[in-house]
Scaffold this active site. Structure first.
Site, mmCIF file in Angstrom:
data_model
loop_
_atom_site.group_PDB
_atom_site.id
_atom_site.type_symbol
_atom_site.label_atom_id
_atom_site.label_comp_id
_atom_site.label_asym_id
_atom_site.label_seq_id
_atom_site.Cartn_x
_atom_site.Cartn_y
_atom_site.Cartn_z
ATOM 1 C CE LYS A 107 6.992 30.471 -1.111
ATOM 2 N NZ LYS A 107 6.381 30.534 -2.468
HETATM 3 C C1 LIG Z 1 6.831 31.556 -3.410
HETATM 4 C C2 LIG Z 1 6.521 31.285 -4.859
HETATM 5 C C3 LIG Z 1 7.173 31.977 -5.916
HETATM 6 C C4 LIG Z 1 8.156 33.099 -5.655
HETATM 7 O O1 LIG Z 1 9.379 32.637 -5.168
HETATM 8 P P1 LIG Z 1 10.457 33.649 -4.544
HETATM 9 O O2 LIG Z 1 11.540 32.807 -4.023
HETATM 10 O O3 LIG Z 1 9.712 34.390 -3.448
HETATM 11 O O4 LIG Z 1 10.893 34.577 -5.624
HETATM 12 C C5 LIG Z 1 6.892 31.609 -7.219
HETATM 13 N N1 LIG Z 1 5.988 30.648 -7.505
HETATM 14 C C6 LIG Z 1 5.327 29.967 -6.525
HETATM 15 C C7 LIG Z 1 4.334 28.936 -6.903
HETATM 16 C C8 LIG Z 1 5.571 30.254 -5.175
HETATM 17 O O5 LIG Z 1 4.898 29.600 -4.204
#
Ligand SMILES: *Cc1c(COP(=O)(O)O)cnc(C)c1O
Length: 432
Positions: A107
């Protein structure tokens, strides 16, 4: 370039409005009106390009009309101060490590990009913008660190007291500067409700400018296409069919991969790797999309019962289930299967997965066919989930990166609040 709503019930908007509004007025998600293919020359040169360079070329296709080239280059280069290495874990199975950013989760890419893009647009206005973000853990840390020190913006992270892990809490309570942590005496849902109330409070919005930085925002979502291209650039044998396995929750990450494919990235298939929250897996098999309340798992960032970005996938393929299932397949694993995968990969290869990456790896192990190369997205560093991972591989076997240790050293600073809107509103009104 203009952006339309997946609900097709409101006029198209500029990039600036799409980014500052987040969600369209008709509650749909914004989509760029065009997805332009990368030229053949890009693909023939890609292996010699850095992550920053190739991402800049991709970024120009989305943002080039709306942001001066030099500014866009600065935004991309300042966002991507870390790489996304491709590591071979097993024969023909690679980990795309997305955890080398400041908060050790993927993210970081979207949050850092959005912070800089928003700051660019606000630069013209000179008024303070307040970003409100409710978090159950990972989003708060990525957004807080992404916006840290960005001028013209103050971030307010609302999190449920006692319900996030130590390392997650430290990542957004120790920063200071333009980041304030609000410790809410309630649940994540209470935090989200407070943010929602603020956005519906027209009187409040006359006094201060507020915006949200959740994953629905195009500025957080589109930059995630960059690392799919980076994976391809780093792949030595480009003659084999490539399959991406994406541990999915809200499906922003996987949808960005579909965009990359529409731009010409040669991907044969995407695997929607789910935990027990397998609504999309069920959709792929049956053609029926049926949201339901989420259940808790050890891959908790994927505990989503009604993935918001699914609307984008439907829109991208004109609601055509056949077209969608031609490019996407799904899987679903329970906690025992996730633990089993984590342990067996660790024992046989020495590679330490996090619970989310383990879902992605297992999907490739089971679904990969002859002649295919599999790449799973390793979405977070295993040390972000130390407790869970240590239970599986044994205490002391999960090294903590220096970056995460540094967060642990900081002093927690937060303001405690009850979960009632009046108190929160009082706090907001006093901001300038
Ligand atoms: C947010 C997150 C996900 C999911 O990602 P999306 O884009 O919402 O499908 C998977 N793994 C981790 C570690 C995350 O922080």
């Amino acid at each position: 370039m203009h952006y339309y709503s997946t609900n097709h019930n409101t006029p198209n908007v500029t990039l600036e409005l799409a980014v500052t509004q987040g969600l369209a007025a008709d509650r749909g998600l914004f989509m760029p009106e065009r997805i332009e293919p990368m030229p053949a020359s890009f693909f023939s040169e890609i292996s010699a390009m850095s992550f920053q360079e190739l991402s800049f070329e991709v970024a120009k296709k989305f943002f080039g009309e709306d942001i001066p080239e030099y500014t866009l280059q600065k935004i991309v280069f300042n966002t991507l101060t870390f790489d996304t290495p491709l590591v071979e874990v097993n024969e023909n199975i690679y980990s795309l490590e997305l955890f080398h950013g400041p908060t050790s989760a993927f993210k970081d890419v979207g949050a850092r990009f959005m912070a800089r893009l928003l700051s660019h647009f606000l630069g013209k206005e000179k008024k303070m913008v307040h970003v409100l973000v409710a978090t159950s853990g990972d989003t708060g840390s990525a957004v807080a660190n992404g916006f840290l020190g960005v001028s013209g913006i103050k971030v307010h992270v609302l999190y449920p007291k006692g319900k996030v892990s130590d390392i997650q809490e430290k990542q957004f309570t120790t920063l200071g500067q333009n980041i304030t942590a609000l410790e809410i005496d309630g649940t994540f849902d209470d935090c989200q409700a407070l943010v929602k109330s603020a956005f519906m409070d027209e009187e409040l919005k006359k006094k201060i400018t507020i915006t949200s930085a959740n994953s629905i925002n195009v500025a957080r979502f589109l930059p995630q296409a960059f690392y799919y291209f980076n994976a391809w650039a780093k792949l030595k044998d480009k003659s084999r069919d490539v399959v991406f396995s994406v541990p999915s929750g809200n499906f922003g990450n996987l949808t960005a991969g579909l965009f990359a494919q529409k731009m010409g990235l040669p991907v044969k298939k995407f695997i929607a790797a789910n935990n027990l929250n397998d609504i999309v897996f069920k959709y792929l098999n049956s053609g029926v999309y049926k949201p339901r309340p989420s259940v808790s798992t050890i891959a908790n960032a994927m505990d989503v019962g009604d993935p918001s970005n699914f609307a984008r996938i439907l829109d991208l393929f004109n609601n055509d289930h056949t077209a969608i299932s031609n490019i996407m397949v799904g899987t679903s694993y329970n906690d025992d299967q996730i633990r089993e995968t984590l342990l067996s990969v660790y024992k046989s290869t020495g590679y330490l997965l996090d619970p989310h990456g383990a879902v992605g790896y297992r999907a490739l192990k089971e679904l990969l066919k002859e002649g295919e190369t599999g790449i799973f997205l390793e979405t977070a560093h295993p040390a972000k989930f130390t407790e869970t991972v240590e239970e599986v591989v044994g205490k002391g076997n999960v090294p903590m990166p220096q970056k995460l240790l540094n967060f642990m050293k900081g002093e927690k600073l937060s303001i405690e609040f009850p979960s009632t809107y009046e108190t929160f509103r009082g706090y907001l009104v006093d901001l300038e």
